[in-house]
Design a protein around this motif. Structure first.
Motif, PDB file in Angstrom:
ATOM      1  N   TYR A   1     -48.667  -8.049  36.731  1.00 23.78           N
ATOM      2  CA  TYR A   1     -48.732  -6.989  37.747  1.00 23.78           C
ATOM      3  C   TYR A   1     -49.485  -7.507  38.991  1.00 23.78           C
ATOM      4  O   TYR A   1     -49.036  -7.321  40.126  1.00 23.78           O
ATOM      5  CB  TYR A   1     -49.427  -5.760  37.151  1.00 23.78           C
ATOM      6  CG  TYR A   1     -49.511  -4.618  38.116  1.00 23.78           C
ATOM      7  CD1 TYR A   1     -48.393  -3.819  38.380  1.00 23.78           C
ATOM      8  CD2 TYR A   1     -50.701  -4.348  38.804  1.00 23.78           C
ATOM      9  CE1 TYR A   1     -48.457  -2.780  39.298  1.00 23.78           C
ATOM     10  CE2 TYR A   1     -50.776  -3.318  39.724  1.00 23.78           C
ATOM     11  CZ  TYR A   1     -49.646  -2.536  39.968  1.00 23.78           C
ATOM     12  OH  TYR A   1     -49.713  -1.515  40.882  1.00 23.78           O
ATOM     13  N   THR A   2     -50.613  -8.186  38.755  1.00 26.90           N
ATOM     14  CA  THR A   2     -51.389  -8.742  39.875  1.00 26.90           C
ATOM     15  C   THR A   2     -50.547  -9.742  40.665  1.00 26.90           C
ATOM     16  O   THR A   2     -50.553  -9.753  41.898  1.00 26.90           O
ATOM     17  CB  THR A   2     -52.653  -9.472  39.330  1.00 26.90           C
ATOM     18  OG1 THR A   2     -53.346  -8.582  38.482  1.00 26.90           O
ATOM     19  CG2 THR A   2     -53.567  -9.946  40.440  1.00 26.90           C
TER      20      THR A   2
ATOM     21  N   ASP B   1     -51.006  -7.360  32.699  1.00 28.60           N
ATOM     22  CA  ASP B   1     -51.880  -7.079  33.851  1.00 28.60           C
ATOM     23  C   ASP B   1     -51.814  -8.238  34.853  1.00 28.60           C
ATOM     24  O   ASP B   1     -51.778  -8.037  36.064  1.00 28.60           O
ATOM     25  CB  ASP B   1     -53.335  -6.895  33.393  1.00 28.60           C
ATOM     26  CG  ASP B   1     -53.494  -5.641  32.547  1.00 28.60           C
ATOM     27  OD1 ASP B   1     -52.652  -4.734  32.699  1.00 28.60           O
ATOM     28  OD2 ASP B   1     -54.415  -5.574  31.730  1.00 28.60           O
ATOM     29  N   THR B   2     -51.811  -9.451  34.311  1.00 29.97           N
ATOM     30  CA  THR B   2     -51.745 -10.629  35.188  1.00 29.97           C
ATOM     31  C   THR B   2     -50.419 -10.638  35.943  1.00 29.97           C
ATOM     32  O   THR B   2     -50.363 -10.954  37.141  1.00 29.97           O
ATOM     33  CB  THR B   2     -51.877 -11.932  34.348  1.00 29.97           C
ATOM     34  OG1 THR B   2     -52.991 -11.796  33.496  1.00 29.97           O
ATOM     35  CG2 THR B   2     -52.053 -13.152  35.222  1.00 29.97           C
TER      36      THR B   2
ATOM     37  N   CYS C   1     -53.256 -16.791  40.022  1.00 33.42           N
ATOM     38  CA  CYS C   1     -53.373 -15.688  39.050  1.00 33.42           C
ATOM     39  C   CYS C   1     -53.601 -16.213  37.628  1.00 33.42           C
ATOM     40  O   CYS C   1     -53.795 -15.428  36.702  1.00 33.42           O
ATOM     41  CB  CYS C   1     -52.111 -14.837  39.052  1.00 33.42           C
ATOM     42  SG  CYS C   1     -51.831 -13.969  40.586  1.00 33.42           S
TER      43      CYS C   1
ATOM     44  N   LYS D   1     -57.778 -11.034  30.140  1.00 34.56           N
ATOM     45  CA  LYS D   1     -56.811 -10.159  30.792  1.00 34.56           C
ATOM     46  C   LYS D   1     -55.453 -10.232  30.073  1.00 34.56           C
ATOM     47  O   LYS D   1     -55.005 -11.316  29.693  1.00 34.56           O
ATOM     48  CB  LYS D   1     -56.650 -10.630  32.241  1.00 34.56           C
ATOM     49  CG  LYS D   1     -56.378  -9.507  33.195  1.00 34.56           C
ATOM     50  CD  LYS D   1     -56.434 -10.026  34.621  1.00 34.56           C
ATOM     51  CE  LYS D   1     -55.966  -8.985  35.580  1.00 34.56           C
ATOM     52  NZ  LYS D   1     -55.856  -9.454  36.938  1.00 34.56           N
TER      53      LYS D   1
ATOM     54  N   GLU E   1     -47.966  -8.006  42.888  1.00 37.86           N
ATOM     55  CA  GLU E   1     -48.595  -7.440  44.101  1.00 37.86           C
ATOM     56  C   GLU E   1     -48.859  -8.550  45.122  1.00 37.86           C
ATOM     57  O   GLU E   1     -48.559  -8.421  46.302  1.00 37.86           O
ATOM     58  CB  GLU E   1     -49.948  -6.803  43.743  1.00 37.86           C
ATOM     59  CG  GLU E   1     -49.848  -5.611  42.827  1.00 37.86           C
ATOM     60  CD  GLU E   1     -49.744  -4.323  43.612  1.00 37.86           C
ATOM     61  OE1 GLU E   1     -50.761  -3.918  44.177  1.00 37.86           O
ATOM     62  OE2 GLU E   1     -48.634  -3.755  43.653  1.00 37.86           O
ATOM     63  N   LEU E   2     -49.447  -9.643  44.610  1.00 32.80           N
ATOM     64  CA  LEU E   2     -49.787 -10.760  45.496  1.00 32.80           C
ATOM     65  C   LEU E   2     -48.513 -11.369  46.106  1.00 32.80           C
ATOM     66  O   LEU E   2     -48.459 -11.667  47.303  1.00 32.80           O
ATOM     67  CB  LEU E   2     -50.572 -11.814  44.705  1.00 32.80           C
ATOM     68  CG  LEU E   2     -50.964 -13.078  45.444  1.00 32.80           C
ATOM     69  CD1 LEU E   2     -51.846 -12.778  46.657  1.00 32.80           C
ATOM     70  CD2 LEU E   2     -51.694 -14.051  44.507  1.00 32.80           C
TER      71      LEU E   2
END
Ligand code: SF4
Ligand code: SF4
Length: 223
Positions: free
Chosen positions: A9-10, A6-7, A59, A2, A13-14
Motif C-alpha cells: 500500500y505504501t 501494508d508495504t 519501501c 510491517k 501511494e509513493l
C-alpha cells in the motif's frame, strides 16, 4: 514487522506520487520511423523501470519476478501503435525460423481469439479499459502463451516489451501466478502506465491513441 500488504500500500501511494512528478529525460519523437521509435521506447522503459526499482528499494519490497519466470506471460496485452512499430524493428532483425514461429503462433492465436469473441479492431483506451477485466479472465482460461516467449521462457522483445509487461510486478509466492492473472500481492504501476500512454499518444505515428490486442496488432504487421 510491517505486513506485506501494508508495504505494498505504501509503495502504491509513493509510486503514484513519483509517476505524477516524473520529468522524462528525452523528448517525444515526431517520426514514425521504427528504428527511432524502438530506441526511444527502450529508453522510456529503462527510465521508468529504474524509478520503480527505487520505489521498491525505498519501501523494502522484494520483487518475486526474475528472468525465465513467465507464468504472467499468459495475460492479455493491449498495445499502442507506437509500441507495435517498436516491435517491428526488433522483429526485422530476427532469424527467419524464429520469425516464422512467431507468425504461425500469431495466426493460430488470432483464429482462437476471434472464435472466442475478442475484439480485433483497435479500441480507444477507455473502451479497452472498460472491457479489460472481463477479457483478462476469459483470456487466462485459454492458457495462451505470448507469441514473444522463447523456448527457454525468455522475452524475445524484452527491451521494447509492452507497457503491461513492465508496469506489473509481483511480491508474493510465484506459484500463485500459475493460478490466476493477477494474484494478490501484486502492484500494477498504473500511474506509470498512464504517463507512458500519454506520451505514446503524442508520439507519431498516430494521435488519439488506441489499444489493440497484441496478437491482432502483430497479425497486421507480420502476416
Ligand atoms: S509476475 Fe509472477 S510469473 Fe511473472 S515474472 Fe513475476 S513472479 Fe514470475
Ligand atoms: S511481451 Fe515479453 S514480457 Fe510481455 S508477455 Fe510477451 S513474452 Fe512476456
Amino acid at each position: 514487522m510491517k505486513k506485506l500488504e501494508d508495504t505494498i500500500y505504501t509503495a502504491i501511494e509513493l509510486s503514484n506520487n513519483v509517476a505524477n512528478n516524473l520529468t522524462f529525460p528525452q523528448s517525444i519523437p515526431n517520426s514514425p520511423n521504427p528504428l527511432l521509435l524502438s530506441k526511444w521506447y527502450a529508453k522510456e522503459i529503462e527510465y521508468c523501470t529504474a524509478e520503480i526499482d527505487k520505489i521498491e528499494q525505498s519501501c523494502g519490497l522484494n520483487c518475486s519476478c526474475s528472468k525465465g519466470c513467465s507464468s504472467c506471460c499468459r495475460m492479455l496485452i493491449g498495445v499502442t501503435p507506437v509500441e507495435a512499430l517498436a516491435f517491428t524493428n526488433t522483429l526485422s532483425n530476427m532469424e527467419k525460423t524464429l520469425l516464422d514461429r512467431i507468425k504461425s503462433t500469431v495466426a493460430e492465436q488470432c483464429i482462437m481469439l476471434t472464435n472466442y469473441g475478442f475484439p480485433n479492431n483497435p479500441l480507444t483506451v477507455l473502451n479497452y479499459l472498460n472491457q479489460e477485466k472481463e477479457m483478462q479472465k476469459k483470456y487466462f482460461d485459454l492458457h495462451l502463451e505470448c507469441p514473444f516467449l522463447s523456448f527457454n521462457k525468455e522475452c524475445l522483445i524484452y527491451s521494447v516489451r509492452p507497457i503491461p509487461c513492465w508496469t506489473y510486478r509481483y511480491y508474493g509466492n510465484k506459484k500463485d501466478c500459475d493460478m490466476s492473472t493477477f494474484p494478490k500481492d501484486n502492484i500494477l504501476y498504473s500511474e506509470f502506465e498512464k504517463r507512458e500512454i500519454e506520451r505514446l499518444d503524442i508520439a507519431k505515428p498516430r494521435k488519439n491513441t488506441t489499444l489493440q490486442i497484441l496478437q491482432f496488432a502483430l497479425k497486421s504487421l507480420l502476416c
